[in-house]
Design an enzyme around this catalytic site. Structure first.
Site, PDB file in Angstrom:
ATOM      1  N   ASP A 117      -2.175  -1.254  -4.067  1.00  0.00           N
ATOM      2  CA  ASP A 117      -2.592   0.113  -4.360  1.00  0.00           C
ATOM      3  C   ASP A 117      -1.319   0.944  -4.428  1.00  0.00           C
ATOM      4  OD1 ASP A 117      -3.483   2.711  -4.361  1.00  0.00           O
ATOM      5  OD2 ASP A 117      -4.734   2.527  -2.575  1.00  0.00           O
ATOM      6  N   TYR A 146       0.869  -1.181   0.000  1.00  0.00           N
ATOM      7  CA  TYR A 146       0.000   0.000   0.000  1.00  0.00           C
ATOM      8  C   TYR A 146       0.900   1.223   0.000  1.00  0.00           C
ATOM      9  CZ  TYR A 146      -3.519   3.340   1.707  1.00  0.00           C
ATOM     10  OH  TYR A 146      -4.357   4.428   1.858  1.00  0.00           O
TER      11      TYR A 146
END
Length: 235
Positions: free
Chosen positions: A127, A90
């Site tokens: 992400d 992330y």
């Protein structure tokens, strides 16, 4: 998890990477039958965090890059298997007014070096908080100075790919438009498909021939992101 994710889990997935969990495993009131669970939670409660679910028990598991300034937000989990590493990540958001852009640049260099340190091919799921090319968001020109589409962030993504990694979706679909993975909650963005592609599966170039499919699932709701998928041959 009451937003439909458990229904999505009914699919036959060997590995699942989740970002922005914002919780510690002790807060979970549900289980994931058939999966081993690996959590990396941020020191700050209700912030960041990652989770990997794996049907196969890995040879080893590590958390973070081994760099103190980058490892207190629960952003990385690495699972080692016989022929590859699975990295769930992330990437930090540069935030409004680009308040965290300088830190983001430091992170990007450290993360690239981290990936290059493995002695097996890697599969990166996450992400990455960047729309790499103009095709990867609906309105590129108005967003050039916004987090996720700055020249600096895009250049770091280019540098990462040049270091030996493949954006699996663009590898298979180099010209596919209107393929997004994140939509603002404002202005009915999702209904209008005004979005950004900021979630990726990357793989080492050495295993590019194993890529069978890279998918985006915009009809799976429950988040401002949608899932992305990767199907590869046995390595």
């Amino acid at each position: 998890m009451g937003k439909g994710f458990m229904n999505f889990l009914d699919g036959d997935y060997d590995l699942i990477g989740i970002q922005e969990t914002k919780m510690h495993p002790s807060q979970a009131d549900y289980d994931f039958p058939g999966y081993h669970q690996y959590w990396n939670s941020a020191e700050k409660k209700g912030y960041s965090g990652t989770l990997v679910l794996s049907k196969i028990e890995p040879l080893s598991v590590s958390y973070g890059m081994g760099i103190a300034e980058h490892d207190n937000e629960g952003r990385i989990i690495a699972l080692e298997f016989e022929k590859f590493y699975f990295i769930n990540v992330y990437t930090p958001n540069s935030k409004r007014e680009l308040l965290r852009l300088d830190y983001r640049m430091t992170w990007e260099d450290a993360f690239r070096n981290y990936l290059n340190s493995f002695n097996k091919p890697v599969i990166v799921c996450g992400d990455l908080n960047v729309a790499h090319k103009e095709i990867d968001l609906t309105h590129p020109k108005p967003n050039v100075k916004n987090a996720g589409f700055t020249p600096e962030e895009r250049a770091k993504m280019t540098e990462l790919l040049a270091a030996g990694y493949i954006d699996t979706f663009r590898h298979l679909y180099p010209d596919k438009k209107e393929a997004y993975t994140w939509w603002s909650y404002m202005g009915q963005a999702r209904q209008k498909n005004v979005g950004w592609r900021i979630d990726y599966f990357l793989v080492s170039q050495s295993i590019s021939s194993a890529i069978q499919e890279a998918s985006i699932h915009p009809h799976v709701f429950g988040s401002d992101h949608c899932p992305v998928g990767l199907l590869i041959d046995d390595l």
